[in-house]
Enzyme design. Structure first.
Site, PDB file in Angstrom:
ATOM      1  N   MET A  15      13.322  27.214 -22.970  1.00  0.00           N
ATOM      2  CA  MET A  15      14.507  27.647 -22.214  1.00  0.00           C
ATOM      3  C   MET A  15      15.363  28.523 -23.122  1.00  0.00           C
ATOM      4  SD  MET A  15      14.189  26.350 -19.216  1.00  0.00           S
ATOM      5  CE  MET A  15      15.748  26.989 -18.611  1.00  0.00           C
ATOM      6  N   ASP A  31      11.959  26.490  -9.335  1.00  0.00           N
ATOM      7  CA  ASP A  31      12.913  25.671 -10.086  1.00  0.00           C
ATOM      8  C   ASP A  31      13.409  24.499  -9.249  1.00  0.00           C
ATOM      9  OD1 ASP A  31      13.306  26.971 -12.680  1.00  0.00           O
ATOM     10  OD2 ASP A  31      14.009  28.671 -11.500  1.00  0.00           O
ATOM     11  N   ASP A  56      12.132  31.194 -20.323  1.00  0.00           N
ATOM     12  CA  ASP A  56      12.865  31.120 -19.053  1.00  0.00           C
ATOM     13  C   ASP A  56      14.369  31.208 -19.313  1.00  0.00           C
ATOM     14  OD1 ASP A  56      13.765  30.520 -16.507  1.00  0.00           O
ATOM     15  OD2 ASP A  56      12.882  28.512 -16.420  1.00  0.00           O
ATOM     16  N   MET A 104      15.707  21.345  -8.968  1.00  0.00           N
ATOM     17  CA  MET A 104      16.909  20.750  -9.576  1.00  0.00           C
ATOM     18  C   MET A 104      17.407  19.616  -8.697  1.00  0.00           C
ATOM     19  SD  MET A 104      18.927  24.169 -10.716  1.00  0.00           S
ATOM     20  CE  MET A 104      18.115  25.497 -11.602  1.00  0.00           C
ATOM     21  N   HIS A 144       7.613  31.205  -9.929  1.00  0.00           N
ATOM     22  CA  HIS A 144       8.306  30.121 -10.647  1.00  0.00           C
ATOM     23  C   HIS A 144       9.232  29.410  -9.663  1.00  0.00           C
ATOM     24  CE1 HIS A 144       9.807  28.278 -14.394  1.00  0.00           C
ATOM     25  NE2 HIS A 144      11.026  28.379 -13.878  1.00  0.00           N
ATOM     26  N   HIS A 155       8.831  24.114 -12.192  1.00  0.00           N
ATOM     27  CA  HIS A 155       9.680  23.716 -13.320  1.00  0.00           C
ATOM     28  C   HIS A 155      10.570  22.585 -12.836  1.00  0.00           C
ATOM     29  CE1 HIS A 155      13.190  25.057 -16.192  1.00  0.00           C
ATOM     30  NE2 HIS A 155      12.769  23.832 -16.431  1.00  0.00           N
TER      31      HIS A 155
END
Ligand code: DX5
Ligand code: ZN
Length: 221
Positions: A138, A36, A176, A38, A34, A67
C-alpha cells in the site's frame, strides 16, 4: 498476460453504471480488475461484497483481483472464491492466523496475496513466503481513493522485490494507492510489476488515454 499489469480499481468507478465501467476499462486495456472490499471496521469506509463481484464476473474474462480490507477475514473468503475471484489479498493485522488464511485462499482455488500498510513491516512474509502468490504494497493508508502516493513506499517496494527474488518464484509485486502516469515509472523501477490505479483512470475522462500513458511509462514492459 503481460509481465507488467495495470489494475483499475473499481472504487473510483461510477457505481450506478458498474457493468458499463467494467466493460470500458477492459476495452481500454485493463489487465486485471481491482475490487476493494471495505467493511467500516478494519477501514473507515464501506464498499461492496461477493454479490456485487458475482454480478460483474460474467462481464469479462479479465482476472478479478480482490483486496480485502475486512476483519475478520476467513469467513468471507469462500464466498469471494465462489463469486469468481481469481486473486484474494488480505492484511495480516486483520487475520488471527495468517498462515491458515493464506492456505484457505489457495484451497479455494485463488492466488493468495498479503497486503502491507505503510507502517506494516515486511517481516510478516518471513515464515509464509511459500504460501504467498502476490505481495501488495500500500502506497497510501487504506480506506479511500484519490490520496497521494507516499514516497517512502519506494524503499519498501525495493525491499519486497529483493525478498521475492530470493524465493526464485514468480510472486507478483503489486502497488496500490496514488499511482499515476507521472509516478508509475519510478514505481516499476523500484520493482513493482502490477499497478492499481483508481482515480488516475476513472477520473481521467478518457480511460484508454490514461491506461495507455501508464503502460508507455512502464520500465521493461
Ligand atoms: C485504497 C484502495 C485503493 C484505491 C486506490 O484503500 O485499496 O485500491 O482504490 O485509489 P487511487 O488510485 O485513487 O489512489
Ligand atoms: Zn486496493
Amino acid at each position: 498476460m503481460p509481465t507488467h499489469r495495470i489494475a483499475p480499481s473499481l472504487l473510483s468507478a461510477n457505481f450506478s453504471r458498474l457493468g458499463e465501467e467494467v466493460h470500458a476499462v477492459v476495452s481500454a486495456g485493463a489487465d486485471l480488475i481491482h475490487f476493494d472490499v471495505m467493511d467500516n471496521h478494519y477501514v473507515p469506509n464501506l464498499t461492496f461484497g461477493p454479490m456485487v463481484l458475482e454480478s460483474i464476473r460474467p462481464l469479462t474474462d479479465v482476472p478479478l483481483d480482490v483486496h480485502l480490507m475486512v476483519k475478520p477475514v476467513d469467513r468471507i473468503i469462500p464466498d469471494f472464491a465462489r463469486a469468481g475471484a481469481n486473486i484474494i489479498s488480505f492484511h495480516p493485522e486483520a487475520s488471527e492466523h495468517v498462515d491458515r488464511t493464506l492456505s484457505l485462499i489457495r484451497e479455494n482455488g485463488c492466488m493468495a496475496g498479503l497486503v502491507f500498510n505503510p507502517a506494516t513491516p515486511l517481516n510478516w512474509l518471513d515464515h509464509v513466503m511459500d504460501k504467498v502468490d502476490l505481495v501488495l504494497i500500500m502506497s497510501v493508508n487504506p480506506g479511500f481513493g484519490g490520496q497521494s502516493f507516499i514516497p517512502q513506499s519506494l524503499v519498501k517496494i525495493r525491499e519486497a522485490r529483493a525478498k521475492i527474488a530470493l524465493t526464485g518464484r514468480p510472486i507478483w509485486l503489486e502497488v496500490d494507492g496514488g499511482i499515476k502516469p507521472e509516478n508509475i515509472s519510478a514505481v516499476s523501477l523500484a520493482g513493482a510489476d502490477t499497478f492499481v490505479a483508481g482515480s488516475a483512470i476513472f477520473d481521467s475522462g478518457n480511460y484508454l488515454t490514461a491506461i495507455t500513458s501508464m503502460r508507455a511509462a512502464l520500465v521493461g514492459k
